[in-house]
Design a protein around this motif. Structure first.
Motif, short mmCIF file in Angstrom:
data_model
loop_
_atom_site.label_atom_id
_atom_site.label_comp_id
_atom_site.label_asym_id
_atom_site.label_seq_id
_atom_site.Cartn_x
_atom_site.Cartn_y
_atom_site.Cartn_z
N SER A 158 0.85 -1.25 0.05
CA SER A 158 -0.09 -0.01 0.18
C SER A 158 0.78 1.05 -0.04
O SER A 158 0.54 2.37 -0.63
N CYS A 290 -8.71 0.85 0.72
CA CYS A 290 -7.69 -1.13 0.96
C CYS A 290 -7.31 -1.39 2.05
O CYS A 290 -7.18 -2.88 2.09
N VAL A 302 -12.44 -6.97 -1.57
CA VAL A 302 -11.54 -6.33 -1.88
C VAL A 302 -11.61 -6.48 -3.90
O VAL A 302 -11.73 -4.87 -4.23
N SER A 306 -13.51 -4.03 -5.73
CA SER A 306 -12.51 -2.88 -6.89
C SER A 306 -13.43 -2.91 -8.62
O SER A 306 -12.79 -2.27 -9.71
N GLY A 339 -7.64 -0.76 -6.34
CA GLY A 339 -7.43 -1.79 -5.49
C GLY A 339 -7.22 -2.68 -6.21
O GLY A 339 -6.65 -3.76 -4.88
#
Length: 426
Positions: A158, A290, A302, A306, A339
Protein backbone atom coordinates in the motif's frame (compact mmCIF):
# COMPACT_ATOMS: atom_id res chain seq x y z
CA UNK A 1 18.66 -1.23 -4.28
CA UNK A 2 18.79 -4.61 -2.76
CA UNK A 3 17.99 -5.10 0.90
CA UNK A 4 21.10 -5.71 2.95
CA UNK A 5 20.02 -8.90 4.65
CA UNK A 6 21.44 -12.42 4.23
CA UNK A 7 20.04 -13.82 0.99
CA UNK A 8 20.41 -17.48 1.78
CA UNK A 9 17.83 -17.45 4.54
CA UNK A 10 14.48 -19.08 3.71
CA UNK A 11 11.67 -16.78 2.69
CA UNK A 12 9.36 -15.72 5.46
CA UNK A 13 11.99 -16.12 8.23
CA UNK A 14 13.81 -12.82 7.86
CA UNK A 15 13.63 -10.29 10.63
CA UNK A 16 11.49 -7.33 9.65
CA UNK A 17 13.63 -4.44 8.37
CA UNK A 18 13.55 -1.30 10.51
CA UNK A 19 11.37 1.60 9.26
CA UNK A 20 14.42 3.78 8.63
CA UNK A 21 15.91 1.10 6.39
CA UNK A 22 12.70 0.86 4.38
CA UNK A 23 12.58 4.62 3.93
CA UNK A 24 16.21 4.89 2.86
CA UNK A 25 16.63 1.74 0.78
CA UNK A 26 13.13 1.17 -0.62
CA UNK A 27 10.76 4.12 -0.36
CA UNK A 28 13.10 7.03 -1.24
CA UNK A 29 14.56 5.45 -4.40
CA UNK A 30 11.08 4.29 -5.40
CA UNK A 31 9.68 7.82 -5.03
CA UNK A 32 12.25 9.41 -7.31
CA UNK A 33 12.04 6.75 -10.00
CA UNK A 34 8.22 6.74 -9.83
CA UNK A 35 8.09 10.47 -10.59
CA UNK A 36 10.34 9.96 -13.61
CA UNK A 37 8.20 6.97 -14.62
CA UNK A 38 4.95 8.95 -14.45
CA UNK A 39 6.34 11.77 -16.56
CA UNK A 40 7.75 9.35 -19.14
CA UNK A 41 4.46 7.43 -19.32
CA UNK A 42 1.84 10.18 -19.22
CA UNK A 43 3.64 13.23 -20.60
CA UNK A 44 5.42 11.59 -23.55
CA UNK A 45 2.20 11.26 -25.61
CA UNK A 46 1.60 14.95 -24.88
CA UNK A 47 5.06 15.76 -26.24
CA UNK A 48 4.21 13.90 -29.44
CA UNK A 49 0.82 15.59 -29.76
CA UNK A 50 2.32 19.03 -29.08
CA UNK A 51 5.12 18.44 -31.58
CA UNK A 52 3.25 16.73 -34.41
CA UNK A 53 -0.37 17.82 -33.87
CA UNK A 54 -1.49 14.39 -35.08
CA UNK A 55 -3.89 12.09 -33.20
CA UNK A 56 -2.74 9.06 -35.25
CA UNK A 57 0.92 9.72 -34.48
CA UNK A 58 0.01 10.13 -30.80
CA UNK A 59 -1.52 6.66 -30.81
CA UNK A 60 1.43 5.26 -32.72
CA UNK A 61 3.83 6.86 -30.24
CA UNK A 62 1.92 5.27 -27.39
CA UNK A 63 2.34 1.89 -29.07
CA UNK A 64 6.03 2.56 -29.76
CA UNK A 65 6.50 3.56 -26.13
CA UNK A 66 5.02 0.31 -24.83
CA UNK A 67 6.33 -2.24 -27.34
CA UNK A 68 9.98 -1.89 -26.21
CA UNK A 69 8.78 -2.09 -22.61
CA UNK A 70 7.15 -5.40 -23.40
CA UNK A 71 10.23 -6.65 -25.27
CA UNK A 72 12.49 -5.67 -22.35
CA UNK A 73 10.85 -8.21 -20.06
CA UNK A 74 12.36 -11.12 -21.98
CA UNK A 75 15.57 -10.56 -20.06
CA UNK A 76 15.01 -7.76 -17.51
CA UNK A 77 13.94 -10.12 -14.72
CA UNK A 78 16.83 -12.49 -15.32
CA UNK A 79 19.22 -9.53 -15.33
CA UNK A 80 17.87 -8.32 -11.98
CA UNK A 81 18.19 -11.84 -10.55
CA UNK A 82 21.76 -12.16 -11.79
CA UNK A 83 23.21 -8.66 -11.34
CA UNK A 84 21.03 -7.14 -8.62
CA UNK A 85 18.45 -4.38 -8.62
CA UNK A 86 20.87 -1.57 -7.76
CA UNK A 87 23.08 -1.84 -10.82
CA UNK A 88 20.11 -2.39 -13.16
CA UNK A 89 18.27 0.67 -11.83
CA UNK A 90 21.44 2.78 -11.91
CA UNK A 91 22.33 1.97 -15.52
CA UNK A 92 18.75 2.28 -16.80
CA UNK A 93 18.15 5.61 -15.04
CA UNK A 94 21.50 7.02 -16.17
CA UNK A 95 20.90 6.01 -19.78
CA UNK A 96 17.43 7.55 -19.68
CA UNK A 97 18.81 10.79 -18.25
CA UNK A 98 21.44 11.10 -20.96
CA UNK A 99 19.03 10.17 -23.74
CA UNK A 100 16.33 12.63 -22.67
CA UNK A 101 18.87 15.42 -22.22
CA UNK A 102 20.25 14.78 -25.70
CA UNK A 103 16.77 14.74 -27.22
CA UNK A 104 15.91 18.03 -25.50
CA UNK A 105 18.97 19.68 -27.03
CA UNK A 106 18.19 18.19 -30.44
CA UNK A 107 14.62 19.53 -30.41
CA UNK A 108 15.98 23.05 -29.83
CA UNK A 109 18.40 22.77 -32.75
CA UNK A 110 16.29 21.10 -35.45
CA UNK A 111 13.49 22.92 -37.31
CA UNK A 112 9.89 21.66 -37.14
CA UNK A 113 9.23 18.86 -39.55
CA UNK A 114 10.09 15.23 -40.21
CA UNK A 115 13.32 15.21 -38.19
CA UNK A 116 11.56 16.58 -35.14
CA UNK A 117 8.84 13.94 -35.48
CA UNK A 118 11.40 11.14 -35.77
CA UNK A 119 13.19 12.37 -32.62
CA UNK A 120 10.10 12.42 -30.42
CA UNK A 121 8.87 9.06 -31.73
CA UNK A 122 12.25 7.43 -31.13
CA UNK A 123 12.46 9.05 -27.71
CA UNK A 124 9.08 7.58 -26.73
CA UNK A 125 10.23 4.10 -27.76
CA UNK A 126 13.63 4.06 -26.06
CA UNK A 127 12.56 5.75 -22.83
CA UNK A 128 9.78 3.17 -22.56
CA UNK A 129 12.27 0.30 -22.56
CA UNK A 130 14.70 1.96 -20.13
CA UNK A 131 11.89 2.89 -17.76
CA UNK A 132 10.80 -0.73 -17.48
CA UNK A 133 14.26 -1.89 -16.39
CA UNK A 134 14.24 0.48 -13.43
CA UNK A 135 10.61 -0.42 -12.74
CA UNK A 136 11.41 -4.15 -12.54
CA UNK A 137 14.30 -3.44 -10.17
CA UNK A 138 12.12 -1.33 -7.86
CA UNK A 139 9.30 -3.88 -7.95
CA UNK A 140 11.73 -6.62 -6.93
CA UNK A 141 12.96 -4.59 -3.97
CA UNK A 142 9.39 -3.83 -2.92
CA UNK A 143 8.47 -7.52 -3.06
CA UNK A 144 11.45 -8.47 -0.90
CA UNK A 145 10.45 -5.83 1.64
CA UNK A 146 6.93 -7.29 1.62
CA UNK A 147 8.24 -10.79 2.29
CA UNK A 148 10.23 -9.53 5.26
CA UNK A 149 7.35 -7.57 6.78
CA UNK A 150 6.10 -10.46 8.99
CA UNK A 151 2.52 -10.74 7.74
CA UNK A 152 2.11 -7.07 6.83
CA UNK A 153 2.89 -7.38 3.12
CA UNK A 154 -0.28 -5.56 2.08
CA UNK A 155 0.79 -2.55 4.15
CA UNK A 156 4.18 -2.36 2.45
CA UNK A 157 2.51 -2.71 -0.94
CA UNK A 158 0.00 0.00 0.00
CA UNK A 159 2.86 2.38 0.79
CA UNK A 160 4.57 1.54 -2.51
CA UNK A 161 1.37 2.08 -4.47
CA UNK A 162 0.83 5.32 -2.54
CA UNK A 163 4.29 6.46 -3.66
CA UNK A 164 3.48 5.56 -7.25
CA UNK A 165 0.17 7.39 -7.18
CA UNK A 166 1.68 10.46 -5.51
CA UNK A 167 4.18 10.56 -8.36
CA UNK A 168 1.29 10.22 -10.81
CA UNK A 169 -0.44 13.07 -8.98
CA UNK A 170 2.53 15.37 -9.53
CA UNK A 171 4.18 14.16 -12.75
CA UNK A 172 1.47 14.58 -15.41
CA UNK A 173 0.29 17.96 -14.11
CA UNK A 174 3.85 19.27 -13.93
CA UNK A 175 4.59 17.92 -17.39
CA UNK A 176 1.44 19.50 -18.81
CA UNK A 177 2.31 22.90 -17.38
CA UNK A 178 5.88 22.74 -18.66
CA UNK A 179 4.66 21.74 -22.13
CA UNK A 180 2.90 25.10 -22.42
CA UNK A 181 6.38 26.58 -22.94
CA UNK A 182 7.47 23.79 -25.27
CA UNK A 183 8.74 20.23 -24.77
CA UNK A 184 12.32 21.19 -23.87
CA UNK A 185 11.68 22.16 -20.24
CA UNK A 186 9.63 19.06 -19.59
CA UNK A 187 12.40 16.88 -21.01
CA UNK A 188 14.97 18.76 -18.93
CA UNK A 189 13.06 17.98 -15.72
CA UNK A 190 12.70 14.33 -16.73
CA UNK A 191 16.45 14.17 -17.29
CA UNK A 192 17.16 15.66 -13.84
CA UNK A 193 14.81 13.19 -12.16
CA UNK A 194 16.51 10.31 -13.97
CA UNK A 195 19.95 11.47 -12.84
CA UNK A 196 18.68 11.67 -9.26
CA UNK A 197 17.18 8.20 -9.51
CA UNK A 198 20.53 6.84 -10.72
CA UNK A 199 22.32 8.51 -7.80
CA UNK A 200 19.92 7.06 -5.23
CA UNK A 201 20.39 3.57 -6.68
CA UNK A 202 24.07 3.75 -5.70
CA UNK A 203 23.30 3.73 -1.99
CA UNK A 204 22.84 -0.06 -1.92
CA UNK A 205 25.48 -2.67 -2.90
CA UNK A 206 24.67 -4.39 -6.23
CA UNK A 207 24.23 -7.88 -4.81
CA UNK A 208 21.90 -10.39 -6.52
CA UNK A 209 18.28 -10.39 -5.45
CA UNK A 210 17.58 -14.07 -5.83
CA UNK A 211 17.68 -16.43 -2.88
CA UNK A 212 19.93 -19.45 -3.05
CA UNK A 213 17.95 -22.67 -3.62
CA UNK A 214 18.12 -25.15 -0.77
CA UNK A 215 19.43 -27.94 -2.98
CA UNK A 216 22.23 -25.81 -4.35
CA UNK A 217 21.06 -25.90 -7.96
CA UNK A 218 21.16 -22.74 -10.03
CA UNK A 219 17.97 -20.72 -10.21
CA UNK A 220 18.24 -19.34 -13.74
CA UNK A 221 16.03 -20.33 -16.60
CA UNK A 222 14.70 -17.02 -17.92
CA UNK A 223 11.11 -16.72 -19.09
CA UNK A 224 10.72 -20.50 -19.31
CA UNK A 225 11.20 -20.80 -15.57
CA UNK A 226 8.88 -17.85 -14.98
CA UNK A 227 6.20 -19.47 -17.12
CA UNK A 228 6.60 -22.79 -15.28
CA UNK A 229 6.27 -21.02 -11.93
CA UNK A 230 3.21 -19.02 -13.01
CA UNK A 231 1.48 -22.18 -14.26
CA UNK A 232 2.01 -23.75 -10.85
CA UNK A 233 0.21 -20.83 -9.14
CA UNK A 234 -3.43 -20.95 -10.36
CA UNK A 235 -4.57 -18.04 -8.18
CA UNK A 236 -1.96 -15.70 -9.58
CA UNK A 237 -2.40 -16.98 -13.12
CA UNK A 238 -6.14 -16.32 -13.12
CA UNK A 239 -5.78 -12.87 -11.60
CA UNK A 240 -3.09 -11.86 -14.10
CA UNK A 241 -5.27 -13.05 -16.99
CA UNK A 242 -8.23 -11.01 -15.79
CA UNK A 243 -6.23 -7.86 -15.15
CA UNK A 244 -4.47 -8.16 -18.52
CA UNK A 245 -7.85 -7.88 -20.26
CA UNK A 246 -8.77 -4.99 -17.98
CA UNK A 247 -5.55 -3.20 -18.93
CA UNK A 248 -6.67 -3.00 -22.56
CA UNK A 249 -9.40 -0.59 -21.45
CA UNK A 250 -6.93 1.23 -19.19
CA UNK A 251 -4.39 1.61 -22.00
CA UNK A 252 -7.02 2.91 -24.39
CA UNK A 253 -8.16 5.51 -21.87
CA UNK A 254 -4.58 6.60 -21.20
CA UNK A 255 -3.72 6.98 -24.88
CA UNK A 256 -7.06 8.49 -25.98
CA UNK A 257 -7.48 11.01 -23.15
CA UNK A 258 -5.30 13.74 -24.74
CA UNK A 259 -7.40 13.47 -27.90
CA UNK A 260 -10.72 13.45 -26.03
CA UNK A 261 -9.82 16.40 -23.85
CA UNK A 262 -8.14 18.61 -26.43
CA UNK A 263 -10.28 17.84 -29.49
CA UNK A 264 -13.65 16.80 -28.04
CA UNK A 265 -13.88 19.03 -24.96
CA UNK A 266 -11.58 21.82 -26.24
CA UNK A 267 -9.14 22.02 -23.30
CA UNK A 268 -5.35 22.36 -23.30
CA UNK A 269 -2.53 20.03 -22.23
CA UNK A 270 -2.82 21.47 -18.71
CA UNK A 271 -6.28 19.88 -18.47
CA UNK A 272 -4.80 16.54 -19.56
CA UNK A 273 -2.17 16.73 -16.85
CA UNK A 274 -4.83 17.78 -14.34
CA UNK A 275 -6.86 14.67 -15.26
CA UNK A 276 -4.07 12.30 -14.27
CA UNK A 277 -3.29 14.28 -11.13
CA UNK A 278 -6.93 14.08 -10.04
CA UNK A 279 -7.08 10.36 -10.79
CA UNK A 280 -3.89 9.83 -8.82
CA UNK A 281 -5.42 11.61 -5.82
CA UNK A 282 -8.50 9.40 -6.09
CA UNK A 283 -6.28 6.32 -6.28
CA UNK A 284 -4.37 7.39 -3.19
CA UNK A 285 -7.64 7.56 -1.27
CA UNK A 286 -8.69 4.17 -2.62
CA UNK A 287 -5.37 2.56 -1.67
CA UNK A 288 -5.63 3.96 1.85
CA UNK A 289 -9.12 2.48 2.14
CA UNK A 290 -7.90 -0.86 0.80
CA UNK A 291 -5.22 -0.98 3.47
CA UNK A 292 -7.92 -1.18 6.14
CA UNK A 293 -10.44 -3.16 4.09
CA UNK A 294 -7.99 -6.00 3.46
CA UNK A 295 -7.88 -6.79 7.18
CA UNK A 296 -11.68 -7.12 7.26
CA UNK A 297 -12.92 -8.56 3.96
CA UNK A 298 -9.74 -10.09 2.53
CA UNK A 299 -8.20 -9.93 -0.93
CA UNK A 300 -11.22 -11.43 -2.69
CA UNK A 301 -13.65 -8.94 -1.18
CA UNK A 302 -11.49 -5.95 -2.10
CA UNK A 303 -10.95 -7.39 -5.57
CA UNK A 304 -14.67 -7.90 -6.25
CA UNK A 305 -15.61 -4.40 -5.12
CA UNK A 306 -12.77 -2.83 -7.13
CA UNK A 307 -13.62 -4.86 -10.25
CA UNK A 308 -17.29 -3.87 -10.07
CA UNK A 309 -16.51 -0.16 -9.73
CA UNK A 310 -13.87 -0.24 -12.48
CA UNK A 311 -16.20 -1.98 -14.93
CA UNK A 312 -19.14 0.36 -14.25
CA UNK A 313 -16.97 3.48 -14.56
CA UNK A 314 -15.33 2.36 -17.79
CA UNK A 315 -18.70 1.55 -19.35
CA UNK A 316 -19.91 5.05 -18.48
CA UNK A 317 -16.82 6.97 -19.72
CA UNK A 318 -17.97 7.27 -23.38
CA UNK A 319 -21.23 8.81 -22.17
CA UNK A 320 -19.55 11.64 -20.23
CA UNK A 321 -21.30 14.89 -21.20
CA UNK A 322 -18.54 17.26 -20.11
CA UNK A 323 -14.89 17.50 -19.11
CA UNK A 324 -15.85 17.39 -15.42
CA UNK A 325 -17.92 14.25 -15.92
CA UNK A 326 -15.13 12.63 -17.93
CA UNK A 327 -12.58 13.38 -15.20
CA UNK A 328 -14.90 12.02 -12.49
CA UNK A 329 -15.47 8.73 -14.33
CA UNK A 330 -11.82 8.21 -15.22
CA UNK A 331 -10.84 9.01 -11.63
CA UNK A 332 -13.34 6.43 -10.38
CA UNK A 333 -11.96 3.89 -12.84
CA UNK A 334 -8.36 4.53 -11.81
CA UNK A 335 -9.21 4.41 -8.09
CA UNK A 336 -10.79 0.99 -8.55
CA UNK A 337 -7.81 -0.10 -10.63
CA UNK A 338 -5.62 0.91 -7.69
CA UNK A 339 -7.57 -1.50 -5.49
CA UNK A 340 -7.01 -4.28 -8.02
CA UNK A 341 -3.31 -3.43 -8.04
CA UNK A 342 -3.10 -3.81 -4.26
CA UNK A 343 -4.67 -7.26 -4.57
CA UNK A 344 -2.30 -8.28 -7.36
CA UNK A 345 0.89 -7.03 -5.73
CA UNK A 346 0.04 -8.54 -2.37
CA UNK A 347 -0.76 -11.93 -3.88
CA UNK A 348 2.29 -11.80 -6.13
CA UNK A 349 4.70 -10.99 -3.31
CA UNK A 350 3.28 -13.85 -1.23
CA UNK A 351 3.09 -16.64 -3.80
CA UNK A 352 6.13 -16.36 -6.07
CA UNK A 353 9.06 -18.47 -4.74
CA UNK A 354 12.23 -16.44 -4.05
CA UNK A 355 14.46 -18.55 -6.32
CA UNK A 356 12.33 -17.68 -9.37
CA UNK A 357 11.10 -14.27 -8.29
CA UNK A 358 12.74 -12.02 -10.88
CA UNK A 359 11.76 -14.12 -13.89
CA UNK A 360 8.21 -14.75 -12.68
CA UNK A 361 7.72 -11.09 -11.76
CA UNK A 362 8.91 -10.08 -15.22
CA UNK A 363 6.53 -12.53 -16.88
CA UNK A 364 3.51 -11.33 -14.89
CA UNK A 365 4.28 -7.69 -15.66
CA UNK A 366 4.89 -8.59 -19.31
CA UNK A 367 1.44 -10.17 -19.56
CA UNK A 368 -0.10 -7.12 -17.89
CA UNK A 369 1.66 -4.70 -20.24
CA UNK A 370 0.94 -6.47 -23.53
CA UNK A 371 -2.47 -4.74 -23.87
CA UNK A 372 -0.88 -1.26 -23.78
CA UNK A 373 0.83 -1.35 -27.20
CA UNK A 374 -2.31 -3.04 -28.54
CA UNK A 375 -4.30 -0.07 -27.24
CA UNK A 376 -1.93 2.31 -28.99
CA UNK A 377 -2.34 0.46 -32.29
CA UNK A 378 -6.13 0.48 -31.87
CA UNK A 379 -6.05 4.23 -31.27
CA UNK A 380 -3.84 4.81 -34.31
CA UNK A 381 -6.23 2.85 -36.55
CA UNK A 382 -9.49 4.26 -35.14
CA UNK A 383 -11.03 7.44 -36.58
CA UNK A 384 -11.76 9.96 -33.85
CA UNK A 385 -15.59 9.83 -34.38
CA UNK A 386 -15.53 6.05 -33.68
CA UNK A 387 -13.31 6.25 -30.62
CA UNK A 388 -16.21 6.22 -28.12
CA UNK A 389 -17.60 3.03 -29.66
CA UNK A 390 -14.23 1.29 -29.39
CA UNK A 391 -13.98 2.27 -25.71
CA UNK A 392 -17.47 0.81 -25.13
CA UNK A 393 -16.40 -2.51 -26.65
CA UNK A 394 -13.23 -2.66 -24.52
CA UNK A 395 -15.22 -1.75 -21.40
CA UNK A 396 -17.67 -4.58 -22.06
CA UNK A 397 -14.78 -7.03 -22.53
CA UNK A 398 -13.27 -5.81 -19.26
CA UNK A 399 -16.52 -6.28 -17.33
CA UNK A 400 -17.06 -9.84 -18.58
CA UNK A 401 -13.44 -10.86 -17.97
CA UNK A 402 -13.30 -9.52 -14.42
CA UNK A 403 -16.63 -11.15 -13.60
CA UNK A 404 -15.36 -14.57 -14.76
CA UNK A 405 -12.03 -14.08 -12.96
CA UNK A 406 -13.45 -13.36 -9.53
CA UNK A 407 -16.17 -15.99 -9.81
CA UNK A 408 -13.43 -18.57 -10.38
CA UNK A 409 -11.40 -17.17 -7.48
CA UNK A 410 -14.36 -17.09 -5.09
CA UNK A 411 -13.30 -20.13 -3.05
CA UNK A 412 -9.55 -19.76 -3.49
CA UNK A 413 -7.92 -19.80 -0.02
CA UNK A 414 -5.11 -17.45 -1.04
CA UNK A 415 -7.55 -14.63 -1.82
CA UNK A 416 -9.94 -15.48 0.99
CA UNK A 417 -7.32 -15.13 3.71
CA UNK A 418 -4.78 -12.90 2.02
CA UNK A 419 -2.03 -15.39 2.73
CA UNK A 420 -0.74 -18.51 1.11
CA UNK A 421 -0.20 -21.68 3.12
CA UNK A 422 2.77 -22.46 0.94
CA UNK A 423 4.31 -19.08 1.57
CA UNK A 424 6.17 -20.13 4.67
CA UNK A 425 7.54 -23.21 2.97
CA UNK A 426 8.73 -21.44 -0.18
Amino acid sequence: MTVSLPEAQPAGRHAAPPPGSLLRRVYAPRACDALAYSMATYAMPLVVLATTGSASLTGLAFALEWMPRVAAFSFAGALVDRSGAAIVCFLASLARALLVAGAGVALVMVPPGTTETVIVMALAAVTGALTQFSFIANEAVGAIASRQSQGQSHKVQSVLIGIDQTATLIGPALGGVLLLTGPTRMLALLSVLSFLSAALALQTPPTPLRAAPRDGTPSGGGMRQGWHTLRSLPSLRRLVTGLACSNLALGLLQSASPIFIEEHFGYSSVAVGALWSITAAATLIAVACCRFALNRIGLWGVGVISATIASAACLAVPEAPSYAGYVALVALFMAADGGLTVVLRTLRSQLIPPAAFGTTLSLTILLLLLPFPVAGVILALTPVPLLADVIRICALLQAVTLLVTFVRLRKDPALRTGTSPAQHDA
